[in-house]
Design a protein around this motif. Structure first.
Motif, mmCIF file in Angstrom:
data_model
loop_
_atom_site.group_PDB
_atom_site.id
_atom_site.type_symbol
_atom_site.label_atom_id
_atom_site.label_comp_id
_atom_site.label_asym_id
_atom_site.label_seq_id
_atom_site.Cartn_x
_atom_site.Cartn_y
_atom_site.Cartn_z
ATOM 1 N N ALA A 184 0.836 -1.204 0.000
ATOM 2 C CA ALA A 184 0.000 0.000 0.000
ATOM 3 C C ALA A 184 0.869 1.252 0.000
ATOM 4 O O ALA A 184 0.583 2.219 -0.712
ATOM 5 N N ALA A 185 1.953 1.241 0.775
ATOM 6 C CA ALA A 185 2.837 2.413 0.857
ATOM 7 C C ALA A 185 3.533 2.682 -0.476
ATOM 8 O O ALA A 185 3.604 3.837 -0.916
ATOM 9 N N VAL A 186 4.055 1.634 -1.120
ATOM 10 C CA VAL A 186 4.749 1.873 -2.392
ATOM 11 C C VAL A 186 3.775 2.275 -3.496
ATOM 12 O O VAL A 186 4.141 3.015 -4.401
ATOM 13 N N GLY A 246 7.733 6.876 0.689
ATOM 14 C CA GLY A 246 8.990 6.264 1.096
ATOM 15 C C GLY A 246 9.095 6.059 2.591
ATOM 16 O O GLY A 246 9.595 5.032 3.048
ATOM 17 N N ALA A 247 8.646 7.018 3.380
ATOM 18 C CA ALA A 247 8.749 6.901 4.834
ATOM 19 C C ALA A 247 7.875 5.775 5.360
ATOM 20 O O ALA A 247 8.309 4.974 6.199
ATOM 21 N N LEU A 248 6.647 5.690 4.878
ATOM 22 C CA LEU A 248 5.745 4.627 5.322
ATOM 23 C C LEU A 248 6.259 3.260 4.878
ATOM 24 O O LEU A 248 6.231 2.297 5.641
ATOM 25 N N ALA A 249 6.769 3.181 3.651
ATOM 26 C CA ALA A 249 7.320 1.915 3.156
ATOM 27 C C ALA A 249 8.515 1.492 3.992
ATOM 28 O O ALA A 249 8.626 0.337 4.409
ATOM 29 N N ALA A 250 9.437 2.421 4.261
ATOM 30 C CA ALA A 250 10.631 2.099 5.046
ATOM 31 C C ALA A 250 10.277 1.650 6.453
ATOM 32 O O ALA A 250 10.965 0.806 7.039
ATOM 33 N N VAL A 303 12.834 3.968 -2.389
ATOM 34 C CA VAL A 303 11.415 4.061 -2.747
ATOM 35 C C VAL A 303 11.113 5.429 -3.355
ATOM 36 O O VAL A 303 10.444 5.529 -4.388
ATOM 37 N N VAL A 304 11.620 6.480 -2.741
ATOM 38 C CA VAL A 304 11.375 7.833 -3.254
ATOM 39 C C VAL A 304 11.958 7.992 -4.653
ATOM 40 O O VAL A 304 11.290 8.486 -5.568
ATOM 41 N N GLU A 305 13.200 7.557 -4.832
ATOM 42 C CA GLU A 305 13.856 7.705 -6.142
ATOM 43 C C GLU A 305 13.119 6.932 -7.237
ATOM 44 O O GLU A 305 12.862 7.471 -8.313
ATOM 45 N N THR A 306 12.781 5.663 -6.970
ATOM 46 C CA THR A 306 12.104 4.876 -8.003
ATOM 47 C C THR A 306 10.693 5.399 -8.259
ATOM 48 O O THR A 306 10.220 5.353 -9.392
ATOM 49 N N SER A 307 10.044 5.926 -7.224
ATOM 50 C CA SER A 307 8.702 6.492 -7.406
ATOM 51 C C SER A 307 8.742 7.708 -8.320
ATOM 52 O O SER A 307 7.910 7.847 -9.222
ATOM 53 N N LEU A 308 9.702 8.588 -8.089
ATOM 54 C CA LEU A 308 9.821 9.793 -8.919
ATOM 55 C C LEU A 308 10.233 9.451 -10.342
ATOM 56 O O LEU A 308 9.747 10.055 -11.303
ATOM 57 N N VAL A 356 4.524 -9.997 -8.924
ATOM 58 C CA VAL A 356 3.915 -8.677 -8.890
ATOM 59 C C VAL A 356 3.962 -8.062 -10.287
ATOM 60 O O VAL A 356 5.027 -8.008 -10.908
ATOM 61 N N ALA A 357 2.810 -7.609 -10.771
ATOM 62 C CA ALA A 357 2.768 -6.847 -12.023
ATOM 63 C C ALA A 357 3.117 -5.407 -11.679
ATOM 64 O O ALA A 357 2.514 -4.805 -10.790
ATOM 65 N N VAL A 358 4.136 -4.886 -12.365
ATOM 66 C CA VAL A 358 4.588 -3.521 -12.125
ATOM 67 C C VAL A 358 4.418 -2.745 -13.420
ATOM 68 O O VAL A 358 4.937 -3.140 -14.464
ATOM 69 N N SER A 359 3.666 -1.655 -13.330
ATOM 70 C CA SER A 359 3.504 -0.794 -14.494
ATOM 71 C C SER A 359 3.942 0.610 -14.104
ATOM 72 O O SER A 359 3.927 0.978 -12.930
ATOM 73 N N GLY A 360 4.362 1.361 -15.099
ATOM 74 C CA GLY A 360 4.812 2.717 -14.832
ATOM 75 C C GLY A 360 5.454 3.316 -16.063
ATOM 76 O O GLY A 360 5.264 2.825 -17.183
ATOM 77 N N GLN A 361 6.250 4.331 -15.854
ATOM 78 C CA GLN A 361 6.900 5.055 -16.943
ATOM 79 C C GLN A 361 8.306 4.508 -17.154
ATOM 80 O O GLN A 361 9.297 5.150 -16.795
ATOM 81 N N PHE A 362 8.380 3.308 -17.721
ATOM 82 C CA PHE A 362 9.667 2.689 -18.035
ATOM 83 C C PHE A 362 9.478 1.770 -19.231
ATOM 84 O O PHE A 362 8.378 1.280 -19.476
ATOM 85 N N PRO A 363 10.547 1.532 -20.000
ATOM 86 C CA PRO A 363 10.438 0.663 -21.177
ATOM 87 C C PRO A 363 9.996 -0.739 -20.787
ATOM 88 O O PRO A 363 10.429 -1.285 -19.773
ATOM 89 N N GLY A 364 9.097 -1.312 -21.578
ATOM 90 C CA GLY A 364 8.618 -2.665 -21.335
ATOM 91 C C GLY A 364 7.467 -2.762 -20.357
ATOM 92 O O GLY A 364 7.014 -3.857 -20.042
#
Length: 110
Positions: free
Chosen positions: A16-18, A23-27, A53-58, A80-88
């Motif tokens: 849920a945090a990620v 980042g603080a809640l995840a850590a 977490v903060v860096e990868t989120s941004l 885990v299915a991960v989607s976002g702004q990255f190739p693939g």
């Protein structure tokens, strides 16, 4: 698509945090001396994990959807299915988490 059930509460809180890019809640879900291995890098301790977490989120704006899980005594495996702004995107990643004292002690992402 069925979401896994009966995950340890700390794993549910971490996901849920990620997904909120918090980042603080995840850590806070990790033991003080926990380690994370992701993309050929290791992060040790809560501050390093928070920064990761903060860096990868941004950078990627990821969202995480658990697909399959296995929860043993102190070990959890997730697909885990991960989607976002990255190739693939989206990709399916394998997570292995070790739980100790109600906190995540290690997280390996492959």
């Amino acid at each position: 698509m069925k979401t896994p059930t009966r995950l340890p509460e700390v794993v549910t809180r971490y996901l849920a945090a990620v997904n909120r890019w918090d980042g603080a809640l995840a850590a806070g879900c990790f033991a003080p001396n926990a380690t994370v291995h992701d993309e050929h890098h290791d992060y040790s301790g809560r501050e390093a994990i928070r920064a990761w977490v903060v860096e990868t989120s941004l950078k990627y704006r990821p969202t995480f959807t658990p697909l399959r899980s296995f929860a043993g005594d102190r070990r959890v495996r997730l697909s885990v299915a991960v989607s976002g702004q990255f190739p693939g995107s989206p990709v399916t990643l394998d997570y292995e988490l070790r739980i100790r004292g109600g906190k995540i002690s290690t997280l390996t992402i492959e």
